[in-house]
Design a protein around this motif. Structure first.
Motif, PDB file in Angstrom:
ATOM      1  N   ARG A   2     -20.377  12.500 -28.327  1.00 59.77           N
ATOM      2  CA  ARG A   2     -20.773  11.184 -27.859  1.00 59.77           C
ATOM      3  C   ARG A   2     -19.721  10.645 -26.893  1.00 59.77           C
ATOM      4  O   ARG A   2     -18.576  11.089 -26.907  1.00 59.77           O
ATOM      5  N   ILE A   3     -20.134   9.670 -26.076  1.00 57.57           N
ATOM      6  CA  ILE A   3     -19.189   9.007 -25.187  1.00 57.57           C
ATOM      7  C   ILE A   3     -18.037   8.446 -26.029  1.00 57.57           C
ATOM      8  O   ILE A   3     -18.262   7.804 -27.059  1.00 57.57           O
ATOM      9  N   GLU A  21     -23.402  20.098 -19.891  1.00 58.57           N
ATOM     10  CA  GLU A  21     -21.985  19.869 -19.601  1.00 58.57           C
ATOM     11  C   GLU A  21     -21.562  18.447 -19.982  1.00 58.57           C
ATOM     12  O   GLU A  21     -22.389  17.524 -20.033  1.00 58.57           O
ATOM     13  N   ILE A  22     -20.269  18.293 -20.236  1.00 62.21           N
ATOM     14  CA  ILE A  22     -19.699  16.975 -20.490  1.00 62.21           C
ATOM     15  C   ILE A  22     -18.588  16.709 -19.485  1.00 62.21           C
ATOM     16  O   ILE A  22     -17.947  17.636 -18.981  1.00 62.21           O
ATOM     17  N   LEU A  43     -22.218  12.487 -20.301  1.00 56.80           N
ATOM     18  CA  LEU A  43     -22.954  13.617 -20.850  1.00 56.80           C
ATOM     19  C   LEU A  43     -23.996  14.085 -19.856  1.00 56.80           C
ATOM     20  O   LEU A  43     -24.784  13.283 -19.332  1.00 56.80           O
ATOM     21  N   ASN A  56     -26.323   9.332 -19.726  1.00 62.19           N
ATOM     22  CA  ASN A  56     -25.362   8.730 -20.651  1.00 62.19           C
ATOM     23  C   ASN A  56     -23.974   8.597 -20.031  1.00 62.19           C
ATOM     24  O   ASN A  56     -22.991   9.153 -20.532  1.00 62.19           O
ATOM     25  N   VAL A  92     -14.552  11.981 -23.985  1.00 58.52           N
ATOM     26  CA  VAL A  92     -15.821  12.240 -23.316  1.00 58.52           C
ATOM     27  C   VAL A  92     -16.247  10.979 -22.552  1.00 58.52           C
ATOM     28  O   VAL A  92     -16.370   9.900 -23.132  1.00 58.52           O
ATOM     29  N   LEU A 128     -22.183  16.916 -13.137  1.00 53.68           N
ATOM     30  CA  LEU A 128     -22.481  17.623 -14.373  1.00 53.68           C
ATOM     31  C   LEU A 128     -23.784  18.410 -14.288  1.00 53.68           C
ATOM     32  O   LEU A 128     -24.777  17.948 -13.734  1.00 53.68           O
ATOM     33  N   GLU A 177     -20.374  21.814 -23.102  1.00 56.89           N
ATOM     34  CA  GLU A 177     -20.048  21.221 -24.409  1.00 56.89           C
ATOM     35  C   GLU A 177     -19.662  22.259 -25.457  1.00 56.89           C
ATOM     36  O   GLU A 177     -18.881  21.970 -26.370  1.00 56.89           O
ATOM     37  N   LYS A 180     -14.950  18.708 -15.899  1.00 58.18           N
ATOM     38  CA  LYS A 180     -16.201  19.004 -16.591  1.00 58.18           C
ATOM     39  C   LYS A 180     -16.100  20.342 -17.302  1.00 58.18           C
ATOM     40  O   LYS A 180     -15.359  21.248 -16.901  1.00 58.18           O
ATOM     41  N   ALA A 191     -26.845  17.651 -23.201  1.00 58.36           N
ATOM     42  CA  ALA A 191     -25.594  17.695 -23.957  1.00 58.36           C
ATOM     43  C   ALA A 191     -25.693  16.759 -25.162  1.00 58.36           C
ATOM     44  O   ALA A 191     -25.858  15.549 -24.997  1.00 58.36           O
ATOM     45  N   THR A 192     -25.605  17.317 -26.356  1.00 62.22           N
ATOM     46  CA  THR A 192     -25.798  16.523 -27.573  1.00 62.22           C
ATOM     47  C   THR A 192     -24.668  16.681 -28.598  1.00 62.22           C
ATOM     48  O   THR A 192     -24.671  16.002 -29.616  1.00 62.22           O
TER      49      THR A 192
END
Length: 336
Positions: A90-91, A39-40, A82, A3, A79, A35, A112, A109, A86-87
């Motif tokens: 969102r971007i 992680e984000i 992802l 993502n 962000v 990442l 999350e 980084k 990582a949930t």
């Protein structure tokens, strides 16, 4: 990375080229962080400047294993990518985060669970001033120190980023707050933020002033970033069953104290450092902050006190400002 939004090949960062003074901080091009699981990647808009950054620059506080060698323990931004698994975000989501390092850069980084939604109504520069101080104060004052409504909190360094945060949070949760600071202007700032009593430690003996302000009882919790000769004086200023929480030793890491006073008063002297703690531990603090403090931020019952903002490339100026000791509140880097 999964993502992934459209990302540049390189990013601007400010690195510590060698141990030394502020001028060893130099802008350079770096690869973007890779990442890991959960992680984000944050496109950084602003980064907070903290005293551990200064210590790292001097060679006295190395980054923990696996962390970026770049300074910077807190950021705000959007962000941008992802990692696998990582949930939470969102971007494009606006966030602020506590990082183990790497904040002085266009991208950073973080796991999350160590990131939080941007507080409602906050600018990115304001939000970048939140994580380090609020994580530190929440854990040390309310978890380790177990401060309760109606108790007295003594805060040394009341005009610092940590101090201004501790004053507001303790006041919001019903404590009687005493702060020490090094000038009349700084004492006035502490009172304006909600301290019930402010002591100029350069002109007053804080132990007696605390006794006077508490009808001789002393402080239930003491948040100390000085150490050194303050250790023994804190034992005198503390109430019976008092809790002293050490978060720095700017006045010296070695002290001589009368430990019989610790026994007679049944004192607890504890302390902690935040940066080396696990991601899971920091996630617990983040969850508590989101539940207990984020609603206060949303209505500005508490908010970071902003001192000065510098461009990322002039991080050395931000470090000079911190070391001069004249700042009140947080110093922040504008990353763009």
């Amino acid at each position: 990375m999964a993502n992934v939004a459209k990302l540049p090949a390189k990013m601007l960062a400010v690195a510590i080229t060698q141990p030394g003074g502020p001028r060893v901080l130099k802008a350079e091009k770096r690869d973007l962080p890779e990442l890991g699981q959960g992680e984000i990647l944050i496109r950084v808009h602003a980064a907070g400047v903290n005293r551990p950054d200064v210590q790292q620059r001097k060679g006295a506080y190395p980054a923990p294993p696996g962390a970026s060698d770049l300074p910077g323990l807190e950021v705000s931004g959007e962000v941008a990518a992802l990692g696998e698994g990582a949930t939470r975000f969102r971007i494009g989501d606006a966030v602020c985060a506590l990082t183990p390092g790497g904040g002085y850069a266009e991208y950073a980084k973080v796991h999350e669970t160590n990131a939080l939604p941007l507080p409602k109504g906050f600018t990115f520069t304001e939000a970048a001033a939140v994580p380090e101080a609020f994580f530190t104060v929440w854990h040390n004052v309310f978890e380790r120190g177990a401060l309760k409504a109606g108790e007295t909190l003594l805060i040394h360094g009341g005009s610092s980023g940590i101090g201004t945060t501790a004053i507001q949070l303790a006041s919001a949760f019903g404590a009687y707050v005493i702060a020490t600071a090094g000038s009349e202007d700084k004492c006035a700032a502490c009172l304006k933020l909600g301290a019930d009593c402010a002591i100029n430690y350069k002109t007053e003996e804080f132990v007696q002033a605390v006794k006077d302000a508490t009808d001789g009882k002393g402080a239930n919790v003491i948040l100390d970033m000085v150490g050194g000769e303050y250790v023994g004086r804190n034992y005198h200023a503390a109430a019976v069953d008092g809790r002293i929480v050490q978060i720095a030793t700017q006045g010296g890491a070695v002290a001589s104290a009368d430990f019989s006073r610790l026994m007679v008063k049944r004192l607890t002297h504890t302390g902690s450092t935040l940066r080396p703690r696990t991601t899971e531990f920091k996630a617990g603090i983040a969850a508590a902050l989101e539940a207990q403090v984020w609603p206060l931020l949303a209505v500005r019952r508490v908010a970071p006190v902003m001192d000065m903002i510098f461009p990322l490339k002039e991080a050395w100026r931000a470090h000079e400002r911190m070391e001069e000791g004249e700042h009140i509140g947080k110093i922040v880097l504008d990353v763009g």
